[in-house]
Structure formats: structure tokens, C-alpha cells
Design a protein around this motif. Structure first.
Motif, PDB file in Angstrom:
ATOM      1  N   THR A  75     -30.287 -84.793 -27.479  1.00 43.70           N
ATOM      2  CA  THR A  75     -31.325 -84.797 -28.526  1.00 43.70           C
ATOM      3  C   THR A  75     -30.687 -84.374 -29.844  1.00 43.70           C
ATOM      4  O   THR A  75     -29.721 -83.613 -29.882  1.00 43.70           O
ATOM      5  CB  THR A  75     -32.476 -83.828 -28.202  1.00 43.70           C
ATOM      6  N   LEU A  76     -31.236 -84.892 -30.926  1.00 42.84           N
ATOM      7  CA  LEU A  76     -30.766 -84.550 -32.265  1.00 42.84           C
ATOM      8  C   LEU A  76     -31.977 -84.385 -33.180  1.00 42.84           C
ATOM      9  O   LEU A  76     -32.888 -85.228 -33.176  1.00 42.84           O
ATOM     10  CB  LEU A  76     -29.858 -85.661 -32.815  1.00 42.84           C
ATOM     11  N   LEU A  77     -31.965 -83.326 -33.971  1.00 43.05           N
ATOM     12  CA  LEU A  77     -33.027 -83.099 -34.967  1.00 43.05           C
ATOM     13  C   LEU A  77     -32.356 -82.838 -36.306  1.00 43.05           C
ATOM     14  O   LEU A  77     -31.662 -81.833 -36.479  1.00 43.05           O
ATOM     15  CB  LEU A  77     -33.900 -81.898 -34.577  1.00 43.05           C
ATOM     16  N   LEU A  78     -32.512 -83.790 -37.235  1.00 41.61           N
ATOM     17  CA  LEU A  78     -31.933 -83.647 -38.564  1.00 41.61           C
ATOM     18  C   LEU A  78     -33.046 -83.380 -39.583  1.00 41.61           C
ATOM     19  O   LEU A  78     -33.861 -84.261 -39.858  1.00 41.61           O
ATOM     20  CB  LEU A  78     -31.182 -84.908 -38.974  1.00 41.61           C
ATOM     21  N   PRO A  79     -33.096 -82.201 -40.149  1.00 45.63           N
ATOM     22  CA  PRO A  79     -34.091 -81.952 -41.210  1.00 45.63           C
ATOM     23  C   PRO A  79     -33.608 -82.492 -42.554  1.00 45.63           C
ATOM     24  O   PRO A  79     -32.433 -82.382 -42.899  1.00 45.63           O
ATOM     25  CB  PRO A  79     -34.202 -80.426 -41.253  1.00 45.63           C
ATOM     26  N   VAL A  80     -34.526 -83.081 -43.285  1.00 42.72           N
ATOM     27  CA  VAL A  80     -34.295 -83.486 -44.678  1.00 42.72           C
ATOM     28  C   VAL A  80     -35.148 -82.551 -45.528  1.00 42.72           C
ATOM     29  O   VAL A  80     -36.380 -82.592 -45.455  1.00 42.72           O
ATOM     30  CB  VAL A  80     -34.674 -84.956 -44.917  1.00 42.72           C
ATOM     31  N   VAL A  81     -34.533 -81.687 -46.310  1.00 43.15           N
ATOM     32  CA  VAL A  81     -35.273 -80.665 -47.040  1.00 43.15           C
ATOM     33  C   VAL A  81     -35.239 -80.954 -48.535  1.00 43.15           C
ATOM     34  O   VAL A  81     -34.330 -81.611 -49.048  1.00 43.15           O
ATOM     35  CB  VAL A  81     -34.712 -79.255 -46.757  1.00 43.15           C
ATOM     36  N   GLY A  82     -36.234 -80.446 -49.222  1.00 44.44           N
ATOM     37  CA  GLY A  82     -36.330 -80.613 -50.678  1.00 44.44           C
ATOM     38  C   GLY A  82     -37.708 -80.204 -51.140  1.00 44.44           C
ATOM     39  O   GLY A  82     -38.657 -80.110 -50.354  1.00 44.44           O
ATOM     40  N   GLU A  83     -37.810 -79.944 -52.426  1.00 44.74           N
ATOM     41  CA  GLU A  83     -39.112 -79.588 -52.982  1.00 44.74           C
ATOM     42  C   GLU A  83     -40.021 -80.808 -52.988  1.00 44.74           C
ATOM     43  O   GLU A  83     -39.584 -81.938 -52.792  1.00 44.74           O
ATOM     44  CB  GLU A  83     -38.955 -79.041 -54.414  1.00 44.74           C
ATOM     45  N   SER A  84     -41.298 -80.549 -53.221  1.00 48.86           N
ATOM     46  CA  SER A  84     -42.274 -81.625 -53.274  1.00 48.86           C
ATOM     47  C   SER A  84     -41.859 -82.652 -54.322  1.00 48.86           C
ATOM     48  O   SER A  84     -41.550 -82.308 -55.454  1.00 48.86           O
ATOM     49  CB  SER A  84     -43.648 -81.046 -53.619  1.00 48.86           C
ATOM     50  N   GLY A  85     -41.835 -83.934 -53.926  1.00 46.46           N
ATOM     51  CA  GLY A  85     -41.504 -85.003 -54.854  1.00 46.46           C
ATOM     52  C   GLY A  85     -40.034 -85.272 -55.012  1.00 46.46           C
ATOM     53  O   GLY A  85     -39.627 -86.065 -55.869  1.00 46.46           O
ATOM     54  N   SER A  86     -39.182 -84.615 -54.207  1.00 42.11           N
ATOM     55  CA  SER A  86     -37.737 -84.771 -54.383  1.00 42.11           C
ATOM     56  C   SER A  86     -37.184 -86.040 -53.755  1.00 42.11           C
ATOM     57  O   SER A  86     -36.031 -86.399 -54.000  1.00 42.11           O
ATOM     58  CB  SER A  86     -37.008 -83.553 -53.795  1.00 42.11           C
ATOM     59  N   GLY A  87     -37.959 -86.735 -52.924  1.00 41.80           N
ATOM     60  CA  GLY A  87     -37.495 -87.984 -52.316  1.00 41.80           C
ATOM     61  C   GLY A  87     -37.239 -87.890 -50.829  1.00 41.80           C
ATOM     62  O   GLY A  87     -36.592 -88.765 -50.254  1.00 41.80           O
ATOM     63  N   LYS A  88     -37.766 -86.864 -50.160  1.00 34.29           N
ATOM     64  CA  LYS A  88     -37.541 -86.696 -48.714  1.00 34.29           C
ATOM     65  C   LYS A  88     -38.113 -87.875 -47.940  1.00 34.29           C
ATOM     66  O   LYS A  88     -37.421 -88.489 -47.113  1.00 34.29           O
ATOM     67  CB  LYS A  88     -38.213 -85.398 -48.231  1.00 34.29           C
ATOM     68  N   SER A  89     -39.394 -88.199 -48.200  1.00 31.79           N
ATOM     69  CA  SER A  89     -40.014 -89.305 -47.462  1.00 31.79           C
ATOM     70  C   SER A  89     -39.373 -90.632 -47.854  1.00 31.79           C
ATOM     71  O   SER A  89     -39.325 -91.581 -47.049  1.00 31.79           O
ATOM     72  CB  SER A  89     -41.514 -89.338 -47.735  1.00 31.79           C
ATOM     73  N   HIS A  90     -38.866 -90.700 -49.090  1.00 27.60           N
ATOM     74  CA  HIS A  90     -38.172 -91.907 -49.520  1.00 27.60           C
ATOM     75  C   HIS A  90     -36.925 -92.136 -48.660  1.00 27.60           C
ATOM     76  O   HIS A  90     -36.642 -93.268 -48.236  1.00 27.60           O
ATOM     77  CB  HIS A  90     -37.779 -91.768 -51.001  1.00 27.60           C
TER      78      HIS A  90
END
Length: 1023
Positions: A75-90
Motif C-alpha cells: 500500500t502507498l499513501l502520498l499526501p499532497v499538501v498546501g493551503e487552500s487554493g494552492s492547486g492540490k486538487s488540480h
């Protein structure tokens, strides 16, 4: 003029449909056409924090790492972190779009816009046909279909209260023990009033309930957890009917901040349990279901790819889901569960506040790393090209339109600039990205400044893509579409919403702004904004690049001393012209560092809107204040000259000047003072004016402008009347003060018998300014003691009173400055107004007139009436013995003298004869005709049908009367007494026929007696 004037190459509909702040909203074609490589950093996890390793990676690196990294657990879990609007969901969306379809992969995509629990569970369990899993689907549909958001929120509070009450003290440590159990914070959630506070709009529980039941509609981040603001701890919450145990735990929390933090931690720790129990997912049902899903896909030989756009989506099922996706795939050497790779977007703040269990699972599953999208552009790395590339793709999409992008096919993005008739001028003026997309209506400087203006205040170099698009590009393009066509861009909306950030971007120098006001007042605001944003705030007044000036309808300025160049990253072909000089200028004076700092403060105040600090404001106020004093010639009344040391106490301050005298907009420790005679608003001209004043204060001539000295003189001249008025008010020389002082002087003159109400104005005028050194009342014998006492008291202070009046209304001459000439044009109206009333009871007196006014103010009416009564009594006693029909008084005295001589010859005068002789001598010079004048004056007061006015009374009592009134009365009294004695003796002698003289005396005395009796009878009848 080219076709570029008021030219636009986009429409509002395309802007809205192609520029999306949420990555999931755009179609694949639009998403890929606007995608710009993100700046990503690989950061190491340390507990619940992460620190940059200094390693930058690309999206391709993330994709490669995510799909190919091998782990011991499968299993692998990679978090993508950033403030709101920084492009994480992008980034998560980009990874999804770039994973090649494969039969050996099952992709599960949890979109951040689909927040409802039903969508989450359906997505996780999609494609699995199993009786147990189908029952979970049914249970979830039942739960989400049964509740409304309001009813669900109330049930969640109740369920959370139960979870906290069931929590034993042994299951927690430290200070949390006093908050758990049935008598802990569970009680707060049971109180009806406190429940209402936790259910207020904006609080966590009602927001969660709304998202739990339905998908979100806005682009805002979902609140991931409880915060201190969600605790119902307002002091107003203590109600009289609150149960004692609830009141106790409430009081404990209110008084101890550290317990409030622990209470929030407990709420977040027990939240999943409350949600699972309410949603029929308790008891590990979701964990079991996910294990079964992994078992099924393991039998199919598939790997599960889970892409989560927002970690807050799995709130409520967080623990079970993290267990499920991180559980090892092998047991006893055999692959029992399908391997699973998870890419999950988490806000930076949420990551720092993760429950400890969740943080531990994530850290162990990631290999200790996260991908960080928080982009900070510092002074060393402005990010200008990155910003231009990012925005240019969206600008091109807005020009091309959604339909054309979707029909263009994968990997092909049309460039709307190709073939454009104004391409050369547009790109030369506004610039072009490395991809060949034009930046119009922006350019690199304007984009960089807009990014800075939209960054968080605490981190002005942050690049937040959502903010740049949602608060910058979209509204500016929408506004510019109409404003450019009307020749009104940069519009008022742009000027209001986007400001250069102090300390980050150089503001347009104030001197340039002043030049704009001078040479282009019609377009001053727009030109200032254009030069600041599109020309990067040049230090001199210059023209914009040709394309910018044409598109924005800002024509070139033609000014002799204007540098003939255009601002742009592109080099200008025009030479720089300088003003011709007949001789080389002298070397400039060197400004000290202290002066330079002060000038910079003024520059910031004028150009960036910062506050003017106390030191600079004080220097400026002092110079202006002193200039007003120095410009005054003091030759005109109402006040004598006020020197620079004396004016501190005379109403016009020249040091420590306050804002109520010289008010400066947005200076420290002051608001604009409505009462200030000198008000200086913030504008470019005033900023340059202030700089000249600072140089003047430092004796630095270079840099001082002649027009600023002229302005200083103009301000001083305009403020002179206000200064004179303030000085007059401070010295109590205002008109009202002078009128009051003149009224005191007139009443004092009346007290001395020099004026009476109704006199001609010239007589009143002369008496008002007479110190009375030669004044004396000759009629003191008929004055009351009170009258004379008050006259003496007034005269002691009259000289000071009159001197003040003269100095206020006269012009001093000679070495001593003594006043010899009074300004009659100013003084005469004041005297007339002072003489309009003869009463001080309601008058506010200046200090300098109070001592002289005491005798004619307090008790004055009683003194006047007492004097009136004195005159009435004297006159009545005289008329009682000397009736009006008695003829001249001197004839009466002569008759009495003749009778007295005859009586003495007959020896019948008695002891009163000698007294009568002395009395006769006292009235020898008396004017008996003045009795008629007094009688006439007294009759006017007696005949009045109403109470006589102060003026009427004063007209009777104040005039100087005969100095012999009391002597007349005494003479007549003694004569009357002697008459009775002498007449009786004379008649006795006549009866005895002693002599003819006695008989003659008796006849004379009889006639006199009869006349007196007739007068008494007449007086009685008159009464």
C-alpha cells in the motif's frame, strides 16, 4: 492610430466557461489546455509537520513516484499538501488525466465537490456486487434520505454527547480526564441553550450536516474539524435554569484556556465514532467492506488507485478508511488484499492538526514524505515567468472558447493570437508567454503586482492559483471587456481592488503622480494606475508603450521636460531628451540620512496610503503654524501683535501643534479635524509640498521647489483670519467679549453719572473709552452709601478695563505702543450693540472685565432701586415744604431771611435762628429749578403701567443731580420748625400791641405758614 484602440479579444461568457478555479469542473480538454506545470516541493514528514528538503519535482515526477514506488506492505499513501487554493486538487486531477487506462487497475476518484456520504461510499464501493456491501449502500441511502440538515445536526450533537459520556477516564490522560465521562463536556452538548449556539450558522456541525447530505455548491474548502470558535462559551450562555453540573463544567472551561484546547481535541477525536454510529457504519462495517473490496479486486488481479481531492471528504469515516487503505496486502506470504495506492490532498493546516492516529498511519505509509504545493515567491525569485505562463494559458482559453478547445482534440491547443491583426503591436506592448500566448490585457509587471496584492497579508509572496484566477483574472477580464471598449480601463473597480503591496512592490513615486495631476487631470487616476501596474512604477513621468496607451485610451503626453521614452521590457528606440542648461548646475547639497528617512515617510504616505508618522507630522505642522504668525502684519485690530513665544498661550500654537489647528489626513494619532482651519488632504501635490517643508526644516535648499514656498505663503494668508479669530478668542477679544466689556464700561460710566441710556451714540462712545481719571460725582449727598461704594470699587478697575478695550480696538503708536487712535469703523457698531441693553445678568464676561463688572452685576438691581427710593424720599420731603407753586426758591430763602431778621429784632427767633442762618448759607448757591427736572424724571417711573425696565430706572437714578438736594431738604426742615415757634411768639406780641414790628412779622409769618399749609394740602391731594 491602429486597430488596437479599445480592442478586446475575449468575451465574458468564454471567461466564465473556460477559467475554472476548481480543477474538477473543467472538461478534460479545457483542463489540459489551461494546465500549467506546478511548482512542487518534496518535504519530509516530522510528526504532524513537514519540512522542505529543497528538492523540487514536476508533476511527471509525482506521477512516476505514485504509480511505481514499491512498498513492503503493498500500500502507498502520498499526501499532497498546501493551503487552500494552492492547486492540490488540480494536481490530483492531472494525475487522473494522465494515468493510462489499464485492465489491471481500478481507479476510484473522490471529487471534492461531491461531499455527501452517499457519494463517497458509492465511489469507494463502485462496481462491487456483494450482499453485505449492498446492505451498506441501502443503509447509507436510508440515513441520508431520512434526515434534513437541521435534524441531522441535532442527532449528531446527541450522538457526540453519548460518545463523550461513554468515554472512561482511564482511556485518556492528563487534564483531559476531568472533561470526559457523564459529568464532563458531554453536559454542554445536552443543554438546550448551548446546543442552539453550536447549531448557529457557520459553526462546524451544521456545515458538516449540510455536506454530509448533499454535494457542495461553492468552491470553498470544507471545514475539516472543530475549532475553539465552535465551543459554546459565550458569557451570555449562562442561563438561570442551567443545571448545576453543567454550570460547573462551563465555569471550568471559561476560566482555563488550556482546557478549552483539550475540549476541542476531544470533540475531534470522538467525531468519527459519532458519525459512524449515526450512519450505520459503526462497528467497523466500512473497514470490513473495504477489506472485502480489496479481496475481490485481488482475486481479479487488480491494483486499486484511490484519488482523493480533499481529505475532509472522508471525515466521519476517516479512521476506518485509513486502516483499510493502509492495511498490508499480504498475509502469511500470500496476497490476500489488492495492493492500493492513494493520492490524497490535505490542507496544510489540517495536516498539522491531524489526530495522532491518522498522522501515524499516513507517516508510516508514505515513506515519510509529502508533496508540498505552497508556493512562496521571494525577492530572489519573483516568479514573473511562472506567473505569466500560468495566466497566459487561461487567457488563451478564454479567447478560444470552450467549444473550440473541446473540438481541437487531445494534445492540441489552438493559439488565438496566431493570425491576429494586432499581434505585433499587442505582443510588443503587453508581452507574450514562452508558449506564445499573449498576455493582453495584462503584462508581466501588472500580473506580478496583482499576485502580490491577492496574497495573504502575512505571506505577501505566496502564489495561490485559486485566488489569482478567482479574485484576479476572472473579475478583471469581466470588468475590462466593457471598460476598455468605453475607454475607462483601468477602471475604478480595478483601482479599488488591487493595490501595490508596501515593502514588496515599489509604489508610483509621488512626484510622478503630481506630474500626472498637472499634465493629465482628466485621466489622472487611470494613468497613475496604468503607470504603477503596467509600467512597474517608473521614477519619472513617462509615456506608456504605444499599444498600452492605445488600448487603454491614454494618449501620449506632450510635455517639454517629459522624457520621451516608453516603458516596457522591450527597449525603446526613442532617445532620452534632457532640458537644456545654460550653465552646469552647482553641486547638490547632500541630504542627511535622517532627512532622507523623513522624506521616504512622506513618500510612503502620499504614494502608498501609509500613515504619516508623528515626527514628520509635527515638523510639518510646526512650519505651517509659524508661517501663519510670520505672515500676519498685526496692524489691524482686534489684537495686538502676538510673538512666537507668546502665541502658545494666546490661541495659536507654533510648537506641539495639534490636529485641531493643522490637520493632516491619515497622520498618526489624529483623525481629520472638522474644526481645523488648515486641513491638508493626501494627494500627490501635498506629498511633494511636505517634502519641501522637510527640506526647509533641515536648511537644505536643493530639492525645495519655489511653488511649494508660494503654497506655504498662500496657506498662511488663508489661515490668518482663523488665527486672528483663535487668538482673539483665546485672549477673549472676540466681538462678544468686546461687547460685554463695553457694556461693563457703559454701566460704570452710568454709575459715575457720565452716561444714561438713550444718550446720543457719540456721547456713549466717548464715555466707553474714558478711563474716568477726572470723573467725580458732585451729588454725593443724594447718593446712597451702596451706590458710592460700588462706584469706588468700579473706578479701581476701570483703567484696566478701558486699556484692554483700547488695545483691542485701537492702534498703538510710539515707543510705548500706547493707543491714541481707535478704529471707529469697528468700534462704533460694538458700542451700539453694547448700549442696546443695560443689564449684565445673562452676559458671559471675559476675564479681563470681571473685576470692573462686579459692582454693576451682582445685586445691581437692588442698588438701583435703593437709589431711586433715596431720590424719591428727598424730593418728597422738599416738596412737602416747598410746593411747586411757591415761586422761585431763592425768593423763598430771601423771605425767610427777612422774616428771620425781623424775628431777631423782636427777640422771638429762639435757639433755631443761628442754625437756620447756617442752613441758608448752605443753599445760597442751590439751583431750585433742578427740582422740576427731577420731578419730571420721577414721574415717568411712577406713571409706568408695567415694571420699569433697567434702562428706565437708570435714566432716573444715574444722572448727576443738584449737589444741594439734601441741603435744601435740611434748610426747609429747620425753617419749618422755626416758623412754628416764631409765629406763635409774634402773634402773642401782636395781641399785646407791643410794637408795629411784631405785628408786621406776625403778618409775614402767617402768609408763609399759609403757603406751606396749602402746599401740604396740595401734596396730599396729589398723592
Amino acid at each position: 492610430m491602429s486597430d488596437f484602440k479599445r480592442y478586446v479579444c475575449w468575451d465574458v461568457e468564454n471567461v466564465i466557461s473556460t477559467i475554472q478555479t476548481e480543477a474538477v469542473v473543467a472538461s478534460p480538454a479545457v483542463f489540459l489546455s489551461t494546465h500549467t506545470p506546478l511548482s512542487i516541493q518534496r518535504s519530509r514528514i516530522t510528526g504532524r509537520s513537514f519540512n522542505s528538503t529543497g528538492e523540487s519535482v514536476t508533476e511527471e515526477d509525482v506521477l512516476e513516484d505514485f504509480l511505481n514506488r514499491r512498498t513492503n506492505t503493498g500500500t502507498l499513501l502520498l499526501p499532497v499538501v498546501g493551503e487552500s487554493g494552492s492547486g492540490k486538487s488540480h494536481l490530483v486531477r492531472w494525475v487522473r488525466e494522465n494515468i493510462e487506462p489499464s485492465d489491471d487497475r481500478k481507479i476510484i476518484y473522490l471529487e471534492k465537490s461531491k461531499t455527501s456520504l452517499r457519494h463517497v461510499i458509492d465511489s469507494l464501493l463502485d462496481g462491487i456486487e456483494d450482499e453485505e456491501i449492498e446492505q451498506i449502500r441501502k443503509d447509507i441511502r436510508h440515513v441520508t434520505g431520512t434526515f434534513t440538515a437541521a435534524s441531522l445536526a441535532r442527532r449528531l450533537i446527541t450522538q457526540l454527547s453519548v460518545a463523550l459520556a461513554d468515554l472512561g477516564r482511564e482511556s485518556v490522560s492528563g487534564k483531559k480526564r476531568q472533561l470526559v465521562g457523564p459529568r464532563g463536556i458531554s453536559l454542554l452538548l445536552q443543554d438546550p441553550l448551548l446546543q442552539e449556539q453550536m447549531l448557529e450558522s457557520g459553526k462546524f456541525i451544521p456545515q458538516f450536516a449540510q455536506h454530509f447530505l448533499s454535494d457542495r455548491e461553492s468552491g470553498e474548502e470544507r471545514r475539516p474539524r472543530f475549532s475553539l470558535e465552535d465551543l459554546p462559551l459565550s458569557p451570555d450562555a449562562i442561563a438561570g435554569d442551567m443545571a448545576a453540573p453543567t454550570r460547573q463544567i462551563f465555569g471550568i472551561l471559561m476560566s482555563r484556556d488550556e482546557l478549552q484546547v483539550l475540549a476541542v481535541e476531544l470533540l475531534n477525536e470522538q467525531w468519527d465514532k459519532a458519525v459512524q454510529e449515526l450512519s450505520a457504519l459503526g462497528g467497523g462495517r466500512l473497514l470490513g467492506a473495504m477489506q472485502k473490496v480489496r479481496e475481490i479486486y485481488a482475486r481479479q488481479g487488480k491494483e486499486i488507485i484511490l484519488l482523493v481531492e480533499d481529505f475532509a471528504l472522508i471525515q466521519g469515516v476517516q479512521g476506518d478508511l485509513l486502516d483499510a487503505i493502509t492495511e498490508t496486502s499480504e498475509r502469511e506470504g500470500h496476497a490476500v488484499l489488492a495492493p492500493m495506492r492513494t493520492l490524497m490532498a490535505i490542507t496544510s493546516g489540517y495536516f498539522h492538526d491531524l489526530p495522532e492516529t491518522a498522522a501515524t498511519r499516513i507517516a508510516s505509509s508514505t515513506g515519510g514524505f509529502v508533496y508540498n504545493l505552497d508556493i512562496v515567491l521571494g525577492e530572489g525569485k519573483t516568479g514573473t515567468e511562472d506567473i505569466a505562463t500560468f495566466v497566459a494559458r487561461y487567457l488563451n482559453a478564454a479567447r478560444v472558447g470552450r467549444g473550440a478547445l473541446e473540438s481541437a482534440g487531445s494534445g492540441s491547443v489552438p493559439n488565438k493570437c496566431d493570425g491576429c491583426v494586432v499581434q505585433n503591436l499587442c505582443h510588443d506592448s503587453f508581452g507574450v508567454s514562452v508558449d506564445g500566448f499573449g498576455l493582453y490585457p495584462f503584462n508581466r509587471p501588472s500580473l506580478t503586482r496583482i499576485v502580490h496584492s491577492l496574497a495573504p497579508q502575512e505571506n505577501p509572496y505566496a502564489f495561490v492559483p485559486r485566488n489569482v484566477l478567482g479574485s484576479g483574472v476572472i473579475p478583471i477580464l469581466t470588468d475590462a471587456y466593457g471598460a476598455i471598449r468605453k475607454g475607462e480601463f483601468p477602471s475604478a473597480s480595478f483601482q479599488e481592488n488591487y493595490k501595490s503591496v508596501r515593502g514588496v512592490d515599489q509604489a508610483l513615486p509621488n512626484s510622478v503622480s503630481e506630474g500626472i495631476d498637472t499634465h493629465d487631470p482628466l485621466n489622472a487616476k487611470r494613468r497613475r494606475t496604468a503607470l504603477e501596474f503596467w509600467a512597474d512604477a517608473p521614477t519619472e513621468l513617462v509615456n506608456l508603450r504605444q499599444g498600452i496607451s492605445e488600448a487603454f485610451s491614454l494618449p501620449d503626453l506632450t510635455v517639454n521636460d517629459l522624457y520621451d521614452k516608453q516603458t516596457s521590457p522591450v527597449k525603446s528606440d526613442h532617445p532620452i531628451l534632457q532640458k537644456e542648461r545654460s550653465a552646469p548646475p552647482p553641486p547638490p547639497q547632500k541630504e542627511s540620512n535622517a532627512l532622507q528617512r523623513k522624506i521616504q515617510v512622506v513618500e510612503d504616505w502620499a504614494a502608498t496610503g501609509s500613515r504619516l508618522t508623528t515626527d514628520e507630522a509635527s515638523i510639518i505642522r510646526t512650519i505651517i503654524s509659524k508661517s501663519v504668525v510670520n505672515r500676519e502684519d498685526w496692524l489691524t485690530p482686534p489684537v495686538k501683535p502676538v510673538n512666537l513665544t507668546g502665541n502658545e498661550k494666546n490661541g495659536w500654537v507654533s510648537k506641539s501643534v495639534k490636529s485641531n489647528q493643522v490637520s493632516i489626513e491619515d497622520a498618526s494619532s489624529e483623525a481629520m479635524s472638522a474644526g481645523a482651519p488648515i486641513v491638508l488632504k493626501r494627494n500627490p501635490a501635498t506629498g511633494e509640498f511636505f517634502k519641501s517643508l522637510l527640506r526647509l526644516s533641515a536648511d537644505v535648499v536643493d530639492g525645495m521647489r519655489g511653488k511649494d514656498i508660494v503654497r506655504l505663503a498662500s496657506i498662511a494668508d488663508a489661515a490668518r483670519p482663523a488665527m486672528r479669530e483663535r487668538v482673539a478668542r483665546s485672549m477673549e477679544r472676540a466681538d462678544k467679549d468686546l461687547i460685554a466689556g463695553l457694556r461693563v464700561s457703559l454701566l460704570g460710566a452710568a454709575l459715575a453719572g457720565r452716561v444714561v441710556p438713550g444718550m446720543p451714540i457719540d456721547a456713549l462712545y466717548g464715555a466707553a473709552f474714558d478711563a474716568g481719571h477726572e470723573w467725580a460725582r458732585p451729588d454725593t449727598s443724594s447718593r446712597t452709601e451702596a451706590w458710592m461704594t460700588r462706584l469706588d470699587a468700579h473706578m479701581q478697575h476701570r483703567s484696566s478695563l478701558v486699556n484692554t478695550l483700547l488695545s483691542s480696538l485701537g492702534i498703538g503708536q510710539g515707543a510705548t505702543g500706547a493707543v491714541h487712535v481707535v478704529d471707529a469703523a469697528r468700534a462704533l457698531p460694538l458700542v451700539k450693540e453694547a448700549a442696546a441693553e443695560w443689564d449684565l445678568s445673562a452676559v458671559e464676561l471675559p476675564t479681563w472685565a470681571k473685576e470692573a463688572a462686579v459692582p454693576v452685576r451682582s445685586g445691581w438691581a437692588s442698588v438701583v432701586r435703593g437709589q431711586l427710593q433715596e431720590l424719591r424720599t428727598l424730593f418728597g420731603e422738599i416738596r412737602e415744604r416747598f410746593p411747586k407753586a411757591s415761586g422761585p426758591g431763592d425768593r423763598l430763602v430771601q423771605q425767610v431771611s427777612t422774616a428771620l431778621q425781623m424775628a431777631k429784632a423782636q427777640g422771638i427767633t429762639g435757639p433755631q435762628g443761628s442754625e437756620l442762618e447756617s442752613r441758608a448759607a448752605a443753599v445760597a448757591e442751590a439751583d431750585w429749578n433742578t427740582l422740576s427736572v427731577l420731578e419730571k424724571d420721577l414721574s415717568r417711573v411712577v406713571d409706568s403701567l408695567q415694571d420699569p425696565s433697567a434702562e428706565s430706572l437708570l435714566a432716573v437714578v444715574t444722572p448727576i443731580r443738584s449737589p444741594h438736594l439734601r441741603e435744601m431738604r435740611d434748610y426747609l426742615t429747620v425753617a419749618d420748625s422755626l416758623l412754628d415757634t416764631a409765629l406763635a411768639a409774634a402773634r402773642m406780641q401782636a395781641q399785646n400791641a407791643v410794637s408795629d414790628a411784631a405785628e408786621q412779622l406776625a403778618g409775614l409769618l402767617g402768609e408763609w405758614k399759609q403757603a406751606v399749609d396749602d402746599a401740604s394740602t396740595h401734596a396730599e391731594a396729589g398723592k
